[in-house]
Design a protein around this motif. Structure first.
Motif, PDB file in Angstrom:
ATOM      1  N   SER A  17       0.827  -1.202   0.000  1.00 47.18           N
ATOM      2  CA  SER A  17       0.000   0.000   0.000  1.00 47.18           C
ATOM      3  C   SER A  17       0.865   1.258   0.000  1.00 47.18           C
ATOM      4  O   SER A  17       1.999   1.246   0.502  1.00 47.18           O
ATOM      5  CB  SER A  17      -0.903   0.031   1.238  1.00 47.18           C
ATOM      6  N   ARG A  19       0.126   5.786   0.191  1.00 48.15           N
ATOM      7  CA  ARG A  19      -0.832   6.893   0.273  1.00 48.15           C
ATOM      8  C   ARG A  19      -0.199   8.128  -0.330  1.00 48.15           C
ATOM      9  O   ARG A  19       0.843   8.593   0.141  1.00 48.15           O
ATOM     10  CB  ARG A  19      -1.214   7.170   1.719  1.00 48.15           C
ATOM     11  N   ARG A  66      -9.739  -0.987  -4.907  1.00 47.51           N
ATOM     12  CA  ARG A  66      -8.370  -1.003  -4.374  1.00 47.51           C
ATOM     13  C   ARG A  66      -7.912   0.397  -3.954  1.00 47.51           C
ATOM     14  O   ARG A  66      -7.156   0.539  -2.998  1.00 47.51           O
ATOM     15  CB  ARG A  66      -7.402  -1.553  -5.420  1.00 47.51           C
ATOM     16  N   GLN A  81      -5.418   6.745  -1.359  1.00 46.66           N
ATOM     17  CA  GLN A  81      -4.978   5.551  -0.664  1.00 46.66           C
ATOM     18  C   GLN A  81      -4.991   4.399  -1.646  1.00 46.66           C
ATOM     19  O   GLN A  81      -6.030   4.088  -2.226  1.00 46.66           O
ATOM     20  CB  GLN A  81      -5.898   5.241   0.521  1.00 46.66           C
ATOM     21  N   ASN A  83      -4.243   0.459  -2.206  1.00 47.24           N
ATOM     22  CA  ASN A  83      -4.042  -0.845  -1.578  1.00 47.24           C
ATOM     23  C   ASN A  83      -3.958  -1.938  -2.638  1.00 47.24           C
ATOM     24  O   ASN A  83      -4.338  -1.720  -3.792  1.00 47.24           O
ATOM     25  CB  ASN A  83      -5.194  -1.154  -0.621  1.00 47.24           C
ATOM     26  N   SER A  84      -3.469  -3.082  -2.242  1.00 46.39           N
ATOM     27  CA  SER A  84      -3.359  -4.234  -3.149  1.00 46.39           C
ATOM     28  C   SER A  84      -2.696  -3.838  -4.460  1.00 46.39           C
ATOM     29  O   SER A  84      -3.182  -4.158  -5.551  1.00 46.39           O
ATOM     30  CB  SER A  84      -4.752  -4.831  -3.421  1.00 46.39           C
TER      31      SER A  84
END
Length: 118
Positions: A17, A19, A66, A81, A83-84
Motif C-alpha cells: 500500500s 498513500r 483497491r 490511498q 491498496n493491493s
C-alpha cells in the motif's frame, strides 16, 4: 492560479500500500473537481480517480475496490490511498484540478513516481 504538489510516492512490493497526498494552494475556490491521473512509460495519461467539491467520487475500472480518493477541504488537500498494488500500477501519478469554466484540467502537479515490484 492554483498550485499543486504531490508527495508520497515510492517503491512497494506487489500487494502493498501507498498513500499519495496533494497539497493545493492559490485560488482554490475556482476548483470544482480534483483528481489523480497516472502515466506509465509508453502509455497515455489516464484518470485514476476524481472527487467533486460535493464529495462525490469516481474511479477508473482498473482501480475500483483497491484505491480510495479523499479530500480535506480545511487543509486544501487531496489523498489517494492505494491498496493491493500491482506491477501494472507503476506510473507517475499526477494531482490535477478541473475547472467548470474552462471544462478542462487546468492545473497539474509535478508528479510522483510509484513503482510496484513483482
Amino acid at each position: 492560479q492554483v498550485q499543486l504538489a504531490e508527495s508520497g510516492g515510492g517503491l512497494v512490493q506487489t500487494g502493498g500500500s501507498l498513500r499519495l497526498s496533494c497539497a493545493a494552494s492559490g485560488n482554490i475556490l475556482s476548483i470544482n473537481y480534483m483528481g489523480w491521473h497516472r502515466q506509465a512509460p509508453g502509455k497515455q495519461r489516464e484518470l485514476v480517480a476524481g472527487i467533486a467539491s460535493s464529495g462525490s467520487k469516481n474511479y477508473g475500472d482498473s482501480v475500483k475496490g483497491r484505491f480510495t480518493i479523499s479530500r480535506d477541504n480545511a487543509k486544501n488537500a487531496m489523498y489517494l490511498q492505494m491498496n493491493s498494488l500491482k506491477p501494472e500500477d507503476t506510473a507517475v501519478y499526477f494531482c490535477a484540478a478541473y475547472r467548470m469554466t474552462t471544462m478542462s484540467w487546468d492545473y497539474w502537479g509535478q508528479g510522483t513516481q510509484v513503482t510496484v515490484s513483482s
